[in-house]
Design an enzyme around this catalytic site. Structure first.
Site, PDB file in Angstrom:
ATOM      1  N   ASP A   2      -1.993 -11.596 -20.948  1.00 19.57           N
ATOM      2  CA  ASP A   2      -3.446 -11.728 -21.076  1.00 19.57           C
ATOM      3  C   ASP A   2      -3.723 -12.924 -21.998  1.00 19.57           C
ATOM      4  O   ASP A   2      -3.765 -12.800 -23.225  1.00 19.57           O
ATOM      5  CB  ASP A   2      -4.036 -10.443 -21.658  1.00 19.57           C
ATOM      6  CG  ASP A   2      -5.553 -10.485 -21.782  1.00 19.57           C
ATOM      7  OD1 ASP A   2      -6.135 -11.586 -21.681  1.00 19.57           O
ATOM      8  OD2 ASP A   2      -6.155  -9.418 -22.001  1.00 19.57           O
TER       9      ASP A   2
ATOM     10  N   HIS B  24      -6.906  -8.105 -19.734  1.00 18.47           N
ATOM     11  CA  HIS B  24      -6.228  -6.951 -19.152  1.00 18.47           C
ATOM     12  C   HIS B  24      -7.091  -5.689 -19.255  1.00 18.47           C
ATOM     13  O   HIS B  24      -6.868  -4.726 -18.530  1.00 18.47           O
ATOM     14  CB  HIS B  24      -4.865  -6.727 -19.813  1.00 18.47           C
ATOM     15  CG  HIS B  24      -4.905  -6.143 -21.184  1.00 18.47           C
ATOM     16  ND1 HIS B  24      -5.229  -6.885 -22.306  1.00 18.47           N
ATOM     17  CD2 HIS B  24      -4.654  -4.882 -21.646  1.00 18.47           C
ATOM     18  CE1 HIS B  24      -5.180  -6.115 -23.371  1.00 18.47           C
ATOM     19  NE2 HIS B  24      -4.832  -4.894 -23.003  1.00 18.47           N
TER      20      HIS B  24
ATOM     21  N   GLU C 189      -8.446   5.833 -27.112  1.00 15.93           N
ATOM     22  CA  GLU C 189      -7.145   6.028 -27.743  1.00 15.93           C
ATOM     23  C   GLU C 189      -7.223   5.970 -29.268  1.00 15.93           C
ATOM     24  O   GLU C 189      -6.283   6.333 -29.955  1.00 15.93           O
ATOM     25  CB  GLU C 189      -6.079   5.066 -27.207  1.00 15.93           C
ATOM     26  CG  GLU C 189      -5.758   5.334 -25.739  1.00 15.93           C
ATOM     27  CD  GLU C 189      -4.635   4.473 -25.204  1.00 15.93           C
ATOM     28  OE1 GLU C 189      -4.424   3.363 -25.742  1.00 15.93           O
ATOM     29  OE2 GLU C 189      -3.960   4.898 -24.247  1.00 15.93           O
TER      30      GLU C 189
END
Length: 446
Positions: free
Chosen positions: A133, A384, A235
């Site tokens: 990326d 990404h 996350e």
């Protein structure tokens, strides 16, 4: 005749409901919950007939500790369950089979899922994706290069360093006195090798461990980390960054990123809607429309990650709905983050849902220096992360001048700490029709 009875008994055994316990609260969205009445869901045939009588978008609310009977698992994520005479779809990851754990602990497993989480970062697959990326990686290199003079003799912590790319940028492009590259996954052994291979071992010290367990010989002047997930917070690596900030960043120290924002826009998604929903209208000249409710439940109840929205599909000017100041935000603030939005529709189209992305800013250490920005939106080079699409249950035509306003809530899962639920409340004010109001919950889990 005996064989027929055995088949019936086997089928009934397969259809027997299973007992589950709720690990945390869940609030249904969109549809009414359905009364079970006197219908018995003893066999697959009965369940199928009962399902056909109700909206498959019906969801069932429950609270922590509730005992539910799960009658079927039509997908890995959404199950059909019963609670106190009501039935509906429930998110399977919110349930545990059997009795509630003793002592009030809703889970005997690690709520951070560290084995899975750090295990995924112990292989090259994710690191290849991140290093490939260029928008992401070049942004961090630009930050270091544009602040190289001010980084001289500074102490830097690179938290969640992965392969150590940012630490290597610091060592090679500036002259810090020390860089502490911190990584919790097993990739750390390879990171040490890469630091030595690139001649940076005199400056970069690689440490293994979580931020909560971290021990450093000194405080740091700069804390840099690439902690962002889908919809910015997913996350929740950001918690580790905030804990490290509070313990190891010296007064007057700098956070990179320094601020972050979540951006939202109402959008069209014709191709995705056609691919997942309209497809079932006449495939191969046959009527498959009975599968559309199941398709809606399977494909539209979760966010679509890695979505690439065409800027032409934005129905309005995007707006930042949530902003984080990385110097002042606290871990407790992450439990529920709320933002408001007010959109004016710019052109006629079909309102299929909302698309979200994030932007982070890196303040300059130089007096009058420019801020570096990493933008993951559709008008910047792809990353990404791409964007995240939230599909509504029913597409709605809109016209120029209509308004779409409401709020978005990112609510952290109280048990599984890397998970969250995104709730969208919206109201459409149209000049040609009555106001339309909607609410939808989107569980996001690993």
């Amino acid at each position: 005749m005996q064989a027929v009875r055995e088949d019936e008994e086997e089928e009934e055994e397969e259809a027997s409901p299973e007992d589950y316990v709720a690990l945390c609260d869940f609030t249904a969205s969109g549809s009414e919950q359905v009364k079970l009445l006197s219908v018995k869901l003893a066999t697959k045939q009965t369940l199928t007939r009962f399902n056909s009588l109700i909206s498959p978008s019906s969801q069932l609310s429950f609270s922590t500790g509730d005992r539910l009977l799960v009658h079927s698992k039509p997908s890995a994520d959404w199950w059909w369950a019963e609670l106190q005479g009501l039935v509906g779809y429930v998110p399977g990851s919110y349930l545990r089979q059997g009795a509630a754990p003793a002592g009030g602990d809703p889970s005997s497993e690690d709520p951070w899922q560290d084995d899975e989480y750090f295990g995924s970062y112990g292989t090259l697959r994710l690191h290849l994706e991140m290093l490939s990326d260029r928008s992401r990686t070049e942004a961090y290199r630009q930050v270091v290069a544009s602040n190289s003079a001010s980084l001289k003799n500074k102490v830097v912590m690179d938290l969640g360093c992965g392969t150590g790319i940012i630490s290597l940028f610091c060592a090679q492009l500036a002259q810090p006195s020390a860089v502490y590259a911190v990584e919790a996954s097993s990739m750390v052994e390879h990171t040490r090798q890469l630091v030595k291979q690139n001649g940076c071992e005199e400056v970069v010290t690689v440490l293994q461990g979580r931020a909560e367990e971290l021990e450093l010989p000194e405080q740091v002047d700069i804390l840099v980390s690439e902690w962002m997930g889908n919809c910015l917070l997913f996350e929740f690596m950001v918690e580790s960054v905030l804990l490290a900030r509070d313990r190891w960043l010296r007064d007057g120290g700098v956070m990179w990123p320094s601020s972050a924002a979540l951006t939202l826009v109402p959008c069209q998604a014709d191709s995705y809607y056609s691919e997942k929903m309209a497809f079932w209208e006449r495939p191969y000249g046959l009527d498959f429309t009975p599968l559309q409710p199941l398709a809606q439940q399977e494909f539209f109840t979760k966010p679509k990650f890695s979505h690439l929205i065409d800027p032409e599909d934005c129905l309005s000017v995007p707006c930042d709905v949530i902003r984080l100041n990385m110097y002042t935000v606290q871990v407790r603030d992450l439990e529920e983050v709320k933002g408001e939005f007010q959109f004016s529709v710019a052109k006629p189209g079909v309102f299929h849902g909302f698309t979200a992305w994030f932007t982070v800013q890196f303040e300059s250490l130089e007096t009058g220096g420019a801020t570096v920005e990493l933008n993951t939106g559709p008008n910047s080079d792809p990353t990404h992360w791409k964007q995240t699409l939230f599909m509504l249950d029913t597409p709605t035509p809109v016209n120029a001048g209509d308004s779409i306003h409401g709020n978005v809530i990112l609510r952290r899962n109280p048990v599984w700490r890397r998970h969250m639920t995104v709730t969208l409340h919206w109201k459409i004010n149209s000049s040609t029709d009555n106001c339309q109001v909607g609410t939808k919950h989107f569980p996001m889990w690993r």
